[in-house]
Design a protein around this motif. Sequence first.
Motif, short mmCIF file in Angstrom:
data_model
loop_
_atom_site.label_atom_id
_atom_site.label_comp_id
_atom_site.label_asym_id
_atom_site.label_seq_id
_atom_site.Cartn_x
_atom_site.Cartn_y
_atom_site.Cartn_z
N GLN A 15 1.17 -1.25 0.17
CA GLN A 15 0.02 -0.01 0.00
C GLN A 15 0.59 1.30 0.18
O GLN A 15 1.67 1.42 1.32
N LEU A 16 0.54 1.78 -1.13
CA LEU A 16 1.51 3.10 -1.11
C LEU A 16 0.71 4.58 -0.80
O LEU A 16 -0.12 4.18 -0.94
N ARG A 17 1.27 4.94 0.49
CA ARG A 17 0.64 6.15 0.42
C ARG A 17 2.09 7.43 0.54
O ARG A 17 3.25 7.74 0.10
N TYR A 18 1.51 8.88 1.34
CA TYR A 18 2.75 9.49 1.31
C TYR A 18 2.09 10.57 2.91
O TYR A 18 1.31 10.72 2.47
N THR A 19 3.42 11.32 3.10
CA THR A 19 3.80 11.43 4.43
C THR A 19 3.43 13.00 3.87
O THR A 19 2.45 13.40 2.98
N SER A 20 3.29 14.13 4.73
CA SER A 20 2.65 15.56 4.66
C SER A 20 4.02 16.39 3.47
O SER A 20 3.36 17.31 2.82
N ASP A 21 4.85 15.49 4.45
CA ASP A 21 6.08 15.94 3.40
C ASP A 21 6.51 15.27 1.82
O ASP A 21 7.43 15.63 1.34
N ASN A 22 4.67 15.21 1.59
CA ASN A 22 5.28 14.69 -0.05
C ASN A 22 6.40 12.71 -0.65
O ASN A 22 6.91 13.14 -1.49
N LEU A 23 7.07 12.20 1.26
CA LEU A 23 7.38 11.46 0.84
C LEU A 23 6.98 10.78 0.74
O LEU A 23 5.60 9.96 1.89
N GLY A 49 8.52 0.82 3.43
CA GLY A 49 10.22 1.19 2.76
C GLY A 49 9.51 2.77 2.34
O GLY A 49 8.49 2.92 2.69
N TRP A 50 10.84 3.06 2.29
CA TRP A 50 10.24 5.28 2.20
C TRP A 50 11.38 5.48 1.12
O TRP A 50 12.11 4.74 0.28
N GLY A 51 10.42 6.43 0.28
CA GLY A 51 11.34 7.01 -0.94
C GLY A 51 11.36 6.21 -2.29
O GLY A 51 9.54 5.74 -2.64
N ASN A 52 12.26 6.36 -3.04
CA ASN A 52 11.79 5.75 -4.47
C ASN A 52 11.76 4.08 -4.22
O ASN A 52 11.16 4.19 -5.28
#
Length: 179
Positions: A15-23, A49-52
């Motif tokens: 499941q992909l989501r984004y933080t408030s900092d668009n990470l 997993g984080w980022g790219n």
Amino acid sequence: MNSCVLMAEIIQEPQLRYTSDNLAVTEMLVQFPNSTKPEDPPATLKVVGWGNLATEIQQNYHQGDRVIIAGRLGMNTIERPEGFKEKRAELTVQQIQSVGANFTPSVARTPAPTETPSRPPSPAVTIPQNEVPTYESPRPAPTPATSTVSVAPPVTNYEPAPKTNYPPVEEPDPDDIPF
């Protein structure tokens, strides 16, 4: 150093989501055998997993895939609605690779070769052995080191040092040491 390598099967679609900092952040569940006893249920673990890497996981890995995951293992404390705290393990991915043979990650794909006009093959050229080029850089010949430090000539007539009249050193008696 906290490092963990697991071979596991993805049991929940990433499941992909984004933080408030668009990470980008991807979360998924994996399972792996908990012990050598076949009657024991497999263990499950939350993987993040984080980022790219998060977007790569979401695009290239799916439920049912067997993967090798390397990352950092951590413990999270969760407040339960029943009124107690629960600790859960979580693996933060640093590297992931599919075990299946049919997987090709997007970064490893090569574009299809383009058509080039055909030309006749070049004739074979034979180079004599003594003219074969080498790929090593030339190295200078070693030269003896020179020193600007002056060295005293060796002593040929050795005389022992004169004797002194110092009092002899007495060793303490171990039985005289107070405890």
